[in-house]
Scaffold this active site. Structure first.
Site, PDB file in Angstrom:
ATOM      1  N   TRP A 102       3.494  12.510  -9.973  1.00 40.28           N
ATOM      2  CA  TRP A 102       2.522  11.426  -9.762  1.00 40.28           C
ATOM      3  C   TRP A 102       1.171  11.970  -9.376  1.00 40.28           C
ATOM      4  O   TRP A 102       0.137  11.442  -9.784  1.00 40.28           O
ATOM      5  CB  TRP A 102       3.056  10.399  -8.753  1.00 40.28           C
ATOM      6  N   ASP A 173      -1.835   8.133  -2.056  1.00 38.29           N
ATOM      7  CA  ASP A 173      -0.935   7.316  -2.884  1.00 38.29           C
ATOM      8  C   ASP A 173       0.360   7.208  -2.082  1.00 38.29           C
ATOM      9  O   ASP A 173       1.132   8.158  -2.002  1.00 38.29           O
ATOM     10  CB  ASP A 173      -0.711   8.006  -4.235  1.00 38.29           C
ATOM     11  N   LYS A 197       8.430  -0.904  -4.431  1.00 38.87           N
ATOM     12  CA  LYS A 197       9.444  -0.133  -3.695  1.00 38.87           C
ATOM     13  C   LYS A 197       9.617  -0.741  -2.299  1.00 38.87           C
ATOM     14  O   LYS A 197      10.569  -1.462  -2.069  1.00 38.87           O
ATOM     15  CB  LYS A 197       9.048   1.341  -3.639  1.00 38.87           C
TER      16      LYS A 197
HETATM   17  N1  PMP Z   1       2.737   6.880  -7.505  1.00 35.73           N
HETATM   18  C1  PMP Z   1       4.000   7.071  -7.071  1.00 35.73           C
HETATM   19  C2  PMP Z   1       4.239   7.961  -5.899  1.00 35.73           C
HETATM   20  C3  PMP Z   1       5.049   6.423  -7.720  1.00 35.73           C
HETATM   21  O1  PMP Z   1       6.303   6.616  -7.291  1.00 35.73           O
HETATM   22  C4  PMP Z   1       4.782   5.562  -8.823  1.00 35.73           C
HETATM   23  C5  PMP Z   1       5.851   4.785  -9.524  1.00 35.73           C
HETATM   24  N2  PMP Z   1       7.115   5.192  -9.417  1.00 35.73           N
HETATM   25  C6  PMP Z   1       3.457   5.422  -9.237  1.00 35.73           C
HETATM   26  C7  PMP Z   1       2.469   6.079  -8.548  1.00 35.73           C
HETATM   27  C8  PMP Z   1       3.101   4.559 -10.410  1.00 35.73           C
HETATM   28  O2  PMP Z   1       3.181   3.240 -10.041  1.00 35.73           O
HETATM   29  P1  PMP Z   1       2.950   2.043 -11.064  1.00 35.73           P
HETATM   30  O3  PMP Z   1       4.128   2.030 -11.965  1.00 35.73           O
HETATM   31  O4  PMP Z   1       2.844   0.872 -10.142  1.00 35.73           O
HETATM   32  O5  PMP Z   1       1.686   2.292 -11.789  1.00 35.73           O
END
Ligand code: PMP
Length: 362
Positions: A102, A173, A197
């Protein structure tokens, strides 16, 4: 009705009480004669839900009045772009601490917009099994911000304490560990999290922006991509995902009713210790290769001795009522995601299943 033990990484388990409360008022929200999904986002009823949601985020996270809470669409992934769009000027540079997939995605977006420096990188042979130590950070004191991924959902690592970046604001994040533990928000200029989550269903990102950062944001951005639009309009510039926000409200009220973040953290620690303890006590039947001090309390990842055995673990797990325990497709193995809504009792059942599986297959 048989509800499974839900261990998906996201969308993930929601507190049963939140789902039941929503079911209770699904057809008639607070005597309005319509569902909250059907009411105008300008109605008095919705307005109360919206504002209470924002104040609950502030209250639970201990945020002062110098922070604005925004409720935005586009998930956490849009924040990968909105952060640099708003904060990176043509002559500015931002630091990124690369600790997993991520963060990699956040860096890719930042590089489209401006200059992003990798100030630490814990990749080794394509995997990330640790969090950098303070001494390993190559920080730029002039950086516009320093971006971290507080919990690496795929690799199962977590910043157990946050790096010291001096006067440079942290951007976090926190998609997969927001509201799971107490921390001092002061060094953070921005905190963002996809809701699906620890906060509620998908469809929303909670974005917390410090007011001095808002003042420095770039002007001239497309209206919807500017933090200031949403801050000025209380996240009601356009139609918000009202039902998702309503569900987040239910989840936040549940967290508050359970004793707030401190209570969540206490239980999250117990849950994580139970599973890691079982892995560590398994004589190598289950293996977790994360540096001990960097283990995630939200996503516990582990391997078995063969992929075949892992497949059997997932299949037998499902047959026993445990859903979503397969590791992310990019890394394989097993991942048990233990967010706030995953109860201690259910985690005890996971551990019992792990022990039983080992006894049968070890
Ligand atoms: N950052 C992290 C740490 C994640 O775990 C995720 C999704 N699993 C995201 C960003 C992306 O999130 P989204 O699908 O809401 O764009």
């Amino acid at each position: 009705m048989a509800r499974l033990h839900n261990y998906y990484a996201g969308p993930a388990a929601l507190p049963l009480e939140a789902l039941e409360a929503a079911r209770e008022e699904l057809l008639d929200f607070q005597g309005s004669g319509v569902s909250v999904m059907e009411t105008s986002h300008r109605s008095k009823e919705y307005d109360e839900v919206h504002n209470e949601t924002i104040s609950l985020v502030k209250e639970l996270m201990g945020l002062g009045d110098n922070y604005k809470v925004l409720l935005l669409q586009g998930g956490a992934s849009l924040q990968f772009a909105m952060v640099p769009m708003n904060l990176l000027g043509p002559d500015a540079s931002a630091d990124y601490l690369l600790t997993g997939s991520w963060s990699q995605k956040a860096i890719k977006e930042a590089k489209i917009i401006g200059t992003a420096r990798i100030a630490a990188n814990t990749e080794q042979d394509g995997v990330f099994t640790s969090i950098p130590k303070q001494g390993q950070l190559d920080l730029d004191p002039k950086a516009a911000y320093c971006h971290i991924t507080s919990n690496n959902t795929i690799f199962g690592t977590q910043w157990r304490s946050f790096p010291d970046t001096g006067a440079v604001p942290l951007v976090g994040d926190m998609s997969s560990d927001i509201l799971s533990r107490k921390f001092d928000p002061t060094p953070f200029g921005i905190i963002y999290a996809g809701a699906q989550k620890n906060l509620g269903p998908a469809g929303l990102a909670v974005v917390i922006v410090r007011k001095d950062i808002l003042e420095k944001c770039n002007k001239g951005l497309p209206t919807l991509l500017s933090y200031n639009t949403h801050a000025d309009k209380n996240s009601l510039f356009n139609t918000p995902p009202s039902f998702t926000i309503y569900m987040v409200n239910k989840v936040l009220n549940w967290v508050k009713g359970r004793g707030g973040i401190e209570a969540m953290e206490k239980e999250n620690t117990q849950k994580a210790e139970l599973i890691y303890g079982t892995i560590d006590g398994s004589n190598g039947f289950y293996k977790n290769t994360i540096a001990l001090e960097d283990r995630s309390q939200m996503n516990v990842v582990f391997r078995l001795t063969t992929e075949e055995l892992e497949k059997k673990f997932v299949a037998d797990g499902l047959a026993a009522g445990f859903l979503g325990i397969k590791g992310h497709r990019s890394v394989g193995g097993i991942r048990v995601s233990i967010y706030n809504a995953n109860t201690l009792d259910s985690v005890k059942d996971v551990v019992a299943f792990m022990k039983e599986f080992m006894a049968k297959n070890g």
